[in-house]
Design a protein around this motif. Sequence first.
Motif, mmCIF file in Angstrom:
data_model
loop_
_atom_site.group_PDB
_atom_site.id
_atom_site.type_symbol
_atom_site.label_atom_id
_atom_site.label_comp_id
_atom_site.label_asym_id
_atom_site.label_seq_id
_atom_site.Cartn_x
_atom_site.Cartn_y
_atom_site.Cartn_z
ATOM 1 N N ALA A 149 18.977 -4.499 -7.376
ATOM 2 C CA ALA A 149 18.827 -3.077 -7.053
ATOM 3 C C ALA A 149 17.356 -2.746 -6.824
ATOM 4 O O ALA A 149 16.635 -2.380 -7.742
ATOM 5 C CB ALA A 149 19.400 -2.225 -8.182
ATOM 6 N N VAL A 150 16.911 -2.874 -5.560
ATOM 7 C CA VAL A 150 15.553 -2.519 -5.170
ATOM 8 C C VAL A 150 15.651 -1.558 -3.994
ATOM 9 O O VAL A 150 16.322 -1.840 -3.003
ATOM 10 C CB VAL A 150 14.735 -3.766 -4.772
ATOM 11 N N TYR A 151 14.979 -0.400 -4.100
ATOM 12 C CA TYR A 151 15.065 0.605 -3.049
ATOM 13 C C TYR A 151 14.511 0.073 -1.733
ATOM 14 O O TYR A 151 13.531 -0.680 -1.705
ATOM 15 C CB TYR A 151 14.306 1.869 -3.454
ATOM 16 N N LEU A 152 15.121 0.469 -0.625
ATOM 17 C CA LEU A 152 14.766 -0.058 0.684
ATOM 18 C C LEU A 152 13.336 0.290 1.097
ATOM 19 O O LEU A 152 12.728 -0.425 1.882
ATOM 20 C CB LEU A 152 15.752 0.452 1.741
ATOM 21 N N ASP A 153 12.785 1.384 0.579
ATOM 22 C CA ASP A 153 11.428 1.763 0.971
ATOM 23 C C ASP A 153 10.380 1.228 0.004
ATOM 24 O O ASP A 153 9.217 1.628 0.046
ATOM 25 C CB ASP A 153 11.306 3.287 1.073
ATOM 26 N N SER A 154 10.765 0.284 -0.868
ATOM 27 C CA SER A 154 9.813 -0.280 -1.816
ATOM 28 C C SER A 154 8.817 -1.177 -1.091
ATOM 29 O O SER A 154 9.152 -1.858 -0.128
ATOM 30 C CB SER A 154 10.542 -1.106 -2.885
ATOM 31 N N ASP A 155 7.599 -1.172 -1.583
ATOM 32 C CA ASP A 155 6.532 -1.980 -0.992
ATOM 33 C C ASP A 155 6.573 -3.378 -1.575
ATOM 34 O O ASP A 155 5.671 -3.823 -2.282
ATOM 35 C CB ASP A 155 5.174 -1.314 -1.266
ATOM 36 N N ILE A 156 7.674 -4.097 -1.254
ATOM 37 C CA ILE A 156 7.873 -5.412 -1.831
ATOM 38 C C ILE A 156 8.690 -6.263 -0.864
ATOM 39 O O ILE A 156 9.678 -5.794 -0.292
ATOM 40 C CB ILE A 156 8.577 -5.292 -3.207
ATOM 41 N N PRO A 157 8.284 -7.517 -0.600
ATOM 42 C CA PRO A 157 9.016 -8.361 0.350
ATOM 43 C C PRO A 157 10.202 -9.051 -0.303
ATOM 44 O O PRO A 157 10.209 -9.301 -1.517
ATOM 45 C CB PRO A 157 7.957 -9.382 0.779
#
Length: 288
Positions: A149-157
């Motif tokens: 569960a990681v939000y789509l606009d997170s600054d993470i690859p």
Amino acid sequence: MKTGFIFKNRHSSEFGVILKTKSRPALPGVKSYRYDVPNMDGSYDFTAANPFGREFYNDRIFELSLQITADHLTALERKTAAISAWLTGSGELIFDAASGVKWKGRFISEVAYTPERRGKTAILSVIFQSTPIGEATFNTIDGIRLKDAVYLDSDIPLDMSGYFVKSLTSGSNAVDFVNLGDFYVRPQLEFIGDMKNITVIFGDSKIMLEDLTGNAVIDLEKYIVTDGNGNSLLGNMQGDFFELPAGRSVLQIYTDEPCTLSLRYTPRTIYDFDFSEIDWGDADAETV
């Protein structure tokens, strides 16, 4: 939209439970150590008097109310029995409201309930005791999976290997380390190569490995050092284990031969993750 929790890989919705949180503390209690001296105002605070120079925390307590319904009292008691069996023991605890954080929890209270509305409804009060610090559902080497569960606009690859797998040259290397969470981590440093000597320096802490025959793994979490086959190398080590704070840090690493370094850890958080403003340094990450 589900509003509940997962415990031991089963969601509360399987049991027809409506979750009502009584208490989900945002910060656990600090392990406080103070010494009261006669003839002195106040007391000495030794809370952070440890090799890591910081506070440590007590277990976290989650208090929940579970509402269940059934057509009649017999069905209600069968449902209560099934829920009681599910709640026994320990396992991963994940709340829908913060589904990117997992807790290592244990059910510690009795299941007491009073049927209402002629045996068609009941409220179960339950208490979980868990680790004080939450963990992400992924680690830096395996990367993010579709179920995480990681939000789509997170600054993470999705693939983070470019940031946590480093090519080191023989001699001195400055290795940029990014902590994705808001709490300290103790990563696993895996060196692949033909090294005989490795030195890792962070601040005042130093780990030196000598007389190696190749691959080495420094596990800062488990306080162990091993070779590529899992054999202990603690006899080849001098220095002290350490941890890395939130944000960016720089490790100074010396190796006598070129090698590959993998920095594996699971991000940790006090309450919930916010990957939207990670400081990646000179190279920005591609968002998920």
